[in-house]
Design a protein around this motif. Structure first.
Motif: not given
Length: 369
Positions: A133, A138-140, A173, A176-179
Motif C-alpha cells: 500500500k 492507484l488510478g488511471s 487488495f 479490489a483495485n483492478d490490478i
C-alpha cells in the motif's frame, strides 16, 4: 549443401540426414548427470522413460495426457480450470510493483513490455500488505504518474517463504483495485513441501526439462503440438520428485550449519533450498572458493553468494564444498589472518544485495596467483 543448380531430391535428402547421438550416448548421459548434479538439476533417466510412453495427441486440438494434467492441477490448486483466459492486454505507460530483490528486478526485466518497475523495500524480510500500500500507484491518470498495473510476488524469494495469508491479503487488495496479480512460483513446490500450498513450476525443484505449464501459449501464437511428453514429465515429477523436497530442505540446513561452524556469515537463512553466505569473516573470497571447488576430482560449479540444493544434490557434494571452505579458512588462519569487524566495514563489506556474482576478471586474478 550442394552448389546451386546441382540439386536433386536424392542429394538434398542425403545431405539433410543427421545423427546427433553418440555411440556411447547412454553412458555419456549417466556421466553427465553425475557431474551436473554437483551443481545443477537435470531430468532423470526414469523421467524420460516415463515421458516417451505419453499420448501423441495434438494440443492445438486435443492432447489426452496434457488434458489430464491440466485437470489434475486445477483440482490441486482449487481452480475451476487451467487454460487460456483472454483479457485486454495492459499497455505502457504503466508500472509493475515488486520486491527490490525480485528476479524481474535483478535478473529479468520488463524490457519487452516497456513497463516501469517500482520497488518495495519491506520493513521486515518479506513484503506485507502495508508495504504494498505504501508503494502502489492507484488510478488511471498517466499525465503525471505511472499507475500500478501488476503486483508481482516471488515465492520463495531467495529461498524465503512468503506466508500464504500475506499472499491472499495482497491478492485481494490487487483485485479490489483492478490490478493484475502475478506470482512468480519458480520454487513454489519448495513452499508446498514446507506448508502444503501447491502451485505450478515443474523445472526448478522437480527437475522437469521445461518449467511453467502452458496456459497462455495459444494467445501469443505459440500453439504447442505434441505436448504429451512434457505433461508426462510433469506428472512423473509430481509423483516421484515432490516427495524428496523435505530432504532437500534438511540438507540445505545442514549446509548452513556447516558454514556457520567454519565461521562464515549467513546473509539469508535456509528456510527451503537456498542459503546465501559471505566468506569474508574467514578471510576468503568467493573467487577463491569457486576456483578451488572447480579443481576437485569431481568439480562443483559455483557462481557467488547463492547456494542452491536440489533433489540430485548428494550429501557428499555438501561435504566436499564445506571441506573446500574449511581448508581455505585454515590456510588463511595459518597465514596470519585475524577477523576484524571494523576492518571489514572499512573495506565496504556489507552489501545492499545478498546476491554476489563473481566477475570473470576476479576469478582470473585468483587463477594466476
Amino acid at each position: 549443401m550442394a552448389a546451386h543448380g546441382t540439386y536433386t531430391p536424392t542429394k538434398v535428402i542425403e545431405e539433410a540426414k543427421l545423427d546427433i547421438l553418440a555411440q556411447t550416448q547412454e553412458d555419456d548421459n549417466a556421466k553427465w548427470r553425475r557431474q551436473v548434479s554437483r551443481s545443477f538439476l537435470s531430468p532423470t533417466a526414469e523421467m524420460y522413460v516415463y515421458a516417451v510412453r505419453a499420448s501423441l495427441g495434438d494440443d492445438v486440438y486435443d492432447e489426452p495426457c496434457t488434458k489430464l494434467l491440466e485437470q489434475h492441477m486445477a483440482k490441486l490448486t482449487g481452480k475451476e480450470a487451467l487454460s487460456c483466459s483472454p483479457d485486454t492486454p495492459k499497455q505502457p505507460p504503466y508500472s509493475v510493483l515488486c520486491d527490490h530483490r525480485a528476479h524481474i528486478a535483478s535478473w529479468w526485466t520488463a524490457f519487452h513490455s516497456g513497463a516501469q518497475l517500482d520497488y518495495v523495500i519491506p520493513l521486515t524480510g518479506i513484503s506485507h500488505l502495508d508495504d504494498i500500500k505504501e508503494h502502489v500507484v492507484l488510478g488511471s491518470d498517466i499525465t503525471g504518474t505511472c499507475p500500478t498495473a501488476i503486483i508481482e510476488l516471488e515465492n520463495t524469494l531467495n529461498g524465503t517463504i512468503i506466508p500464504q495469508q500475506d499472499v491472499i491479503e495482497i491478492s485481494e487488495f490487487a483485485h479490489a483495485n483492478d490490478i493484475i496479480m502475478h506470482l512468480d512460483g519458480a520454487r513454489i513446490w519448495h513452499v508446498a513441501a514446507e506448508t502444503g500450498t501447491p502451485l505450478l513450476c515443474f523445472s526448478k525443484g522437480l527437475g522437469m526439462s521445461t518449467s511453467v505449464l502452458l496456459w497462455f501459449r495459444k494467445l501469443f501464437g505459440g500453439g504447442m503440438r505434441q505436448t504429451g511428453f512434457m505433461s508426462a514429465s510433469a506428472a512423473y515429477a509430481l509423483t516421484h520428485h515432490f516427495p524428496l523436497l523435505p530432504g532437500v530442505h534438511a540438507l540445505t540446513r545442514k549446509l548452513e550449519k556447516g558454514l556457520e561452524e567454519i565461521g562464515v556469515r549467513i546473509t539469508s537463512r535456509a528456510e527451503t533450498c537456498m542459503v546465501f553466505y559471505d566468506p569474508s569473516p574467514i578471510g576468503v573470497s568467493y573467487a577463491e572458493i569457486i576456483d578451488r571447488a572447480s579443481k576437485l576430482p569431481e568439480p562443483i560449479k559455483l557462481g557467488g553468494s547463492r547456494l542452491v540444493v536440489h533433489i540430485q544434490t548428494a550429501e557428499d557434494t555438501v561435504d566436499d564444498f564445506l571441506a573446500v571452505i574449511r581448508k581455505l579458512a585454515q590456510e588463511k588462519k595459518d597465514a596470519g589472518f585475524v577477523y576484524s569487524e571494523q576492518q571489514q566495514k572499512a573495506n565496504g563489506v556489507g552489501r545492499s544485495s545478498i546476491y554476489v556474482k563473481v566477475k570473470a576478471s576476479d576469478l582470473e586474478k585468483v587463477q594466476h596467483q
